[in-house]
Design a protein around this motif. Structure first.
Motif, short mmCIF file in Angstrom:
data_model
loop_
_atom_site.label_atom_id
_atom_site.label_comp_id
_atom_site.label_asym_id
_atom_site.label_seq_id
_atom_site.Cartn_x
_atom_site.Cartn_y
_atom_site.Cartn_z
N GLY A 77 0.81 -1.21 0.00
CA GLY A 77 0.00 0.00 0.00
C GLY A 77 0.84 1.26 0.00
O GLY A 77 2.03 1.24 -0.32
N TYR A 78 0.17 2.33 0.37
CA TYR A 78 0.79 3.65 0.37
C TYR A 78 0.43 4.34 1.67
O TYR A 78 -0.71 4.26 2.12
CB TYR A 78 0.26 4.45 -0.83
CG TYR A 78 1.29 5.34 -1.46
CD1 TYR A 78 2.40 4.82 -2.10
CD2 TYR A 78 1.14 6.72 -1.42
CE1 TYR A 78 3.34 5.63 -2.67
CE2 TYR A 78 2.08 7.55 -1.99
CZ TYR A 78 3.18 6.99 -2.63
OH TYR A 78 4.12 7.80 -3.19
N ALA A 79 1.41 5.02 2.28
CA ALA A 79 1.18 5.68 3.55
C ALA A 79 1.51 7.17 3.44
O ALA A 79 2.53 7.55 2.88
CB ALA A 79 2.04 5.05 4.64
N SER A 80 0.63 7.99 3.99
CA SER A 80 0.88 9.42 4.14
C SER A 80 1.29 9.62 5.60
O SER A 80 0.54 9.26 6.51
CB SER A 80 -0.39 10.21 3.81
OG SER A 80 -0.17 11.58 4.03
N TRP A 81 2.48 10.15 5.85
CA TRP A 81 3.04 10.22 7.20
C TRP A 81 3.47 11.63 7.56
O TRP A 81 3.67 12.48 6.69
CB TRP A 81 4.23 9.27 7.33
CG TRP A 81 5.31 9.54 6.32
CD1 TRP A 81 5.43 9.01 5.07
CD2 TRP A 81 6.41 10.44 6.48
NE1 TRP A 81 6.53 9.50 4.44
CE2 TRP A 81 7.16 10.39 5.28
CE3 TRP A 81 6.85 11.28 7.49
CZ2 TRP A 81 8.31 11.14 5.08
CZ3 TRP A 81 7.99 12.04 7.30
CH2 TRP A 81 8.71 11.96 6.11
N GLU A 82 3.61 11.84 8.87
CA GLU A 82 4.19 13.09 9.38
C GLU A 82 4.97 12.78 10.65
O GLU A 82 4.61 11.89 11.42
CB GLU A 82 3.15 14.16 9.62
CG GLU A 82 2.20 13.91 10.74
CD GLU A 82 1.26 15.08 10.98
OE1 GLU A 82 0.81 15.22 12.12
OE2 GLU A 82 0.97 15.83 10.03
N SER A 83 6.06 13.50 10.84
CA SER A 83 6.93 13.34 12.01
C SER A 83 7.25 14.70 12.58
O SER A 83 7.46 15.66 11.84
CB SER A 83 8.25 12.65 11.62
OG SER A 83 8.03 11.36 11.14
N GLU A 84 7.30 14.78 13.92
CA GLU A 84 7.66 16.01 14.62
C GLU A 84 8.92 15.76 15.42
O GLU A 84 8.97 14.83 16.23
CB GLU A 84 6.54 16.45 15.54
CG GLU A 84 5.27 16.83 14.82
CD GLU A 84 4.12 17.14 15.76
OE1 GLU A 84 4.34 17.20 16.99
OE2 GLU A 84 3.00 17.30 15.26
N LEU A 85 9.95 16.59 15.20
CA LEU A 85 11.20 16.48 15.92
C LEU A 85 11.29 17.55 16.99
O LEU A 85 10.83 18.68 16.79
CB LEU A 85 12.39 16.64 14.97
CG LEU A 85 12.74 15.44 14.10
CD1 LEU A 85 11.85 15.36 12.91
CD2 LEU A 85 14.19 15.53 13.69
N ALA A 86 11.91 17.23 18.13
CA ALA A 86 12.11 18.19 19.22
C ALA A 86 13.21 17.63 20.12
O ALA A 86 13.48 16.46 20.08
CB ALA A 86 10.81 18.39 20.01
#
Length: 192
Positions: free
Chosen positions: A130-139
């Motif tokens: 399949g296909y994934a739409s992702w987001e990541s937050e760095l801190a």
């Protein structure tokens, strides 16, 4: 024809009929719409650069499952996956205090997959792509938000008991140059 205890031929006929019809029922999968939840062991491979002095410490993740199985051998599934927070210790020298000594990344994805299934009695073996739409937050060092869309794939098995299924699954998610492996255990319930 009346079945009675002395009439063994009748009971043998019923037994033969039941044994011939039972395999069809055992092989039949519950098809239709299904919902589910899973908890996941996360194994991340994020690139934190040269400042990282140790391996990542991954949280447990979870996922919500929505799918449609029109045929015994095929399903379409959408998942919301929370990969939890991953932290990595940093070996840096700070002039000011407090000095942050780790970097963290928090990732989520929504994926849509086609699933090919091989139905056995009470068990399905399956593979997904399949296909994934992702987001990541760095801190906290570099406050940054990254996002994108990449392929995902996996394989698993589920044990069916009526409309319930207990799942064991491995999935791989690509996040640009980073990746996350997910090993999950969960359940689904099919609405006929």
């Amino acid at each position: 024809m009346e079945c009675s205890l002395p009439n063994g031929a009748c009971w043998r006929s019923l037994l033969v009929f039941a044994s011939l019809s039972a395999p069809g029922a055992a092989f039949a999968a519950d098809n239709g719409f299904y919902l589910g939840l899973a908890t996941s062991d996360v194994d991340s491979d994020y690139d934190f650069g040269r400042a990282a002095v140790g391996g990542p410490d991954d949280d447990r993740g979870f996922k919500g499952i929505v799918g449609f199985r029109p045929l015994d051998a095929f399903a379409i599934e959408a998942n919301y996956v929370d990969f939890g927070e991953t932290t990595v210790p940093f070996g840096i020298f700070c002039i000011t205090t407090p000095c942050p000594n780790e970097e963290s990344i928090d990732s989520r994805a929504i994926s849509v997959s086609a699933i090919g299934m091989y139905a056995l009695p009470l068990v399905d073996l399956y593979a997904r792509v399949g296909y994934a739409s992702w987001e990541s937050e760095l801190a906290p060092f570099v406050r940054e938000q990254r996002d994108g869309s990449d392929p995902t794939y996996g394989a698993g098995a589920q044990v069916r008991v009526g409309s319930f299924a207990l799942r064991f699954e491995y999935e791989r998610f690509e996040f640009g140059d980073d990746s996350v492996d997910l090993t999950s255990i969960g359940f689904t319930y099919t609405f006929l």
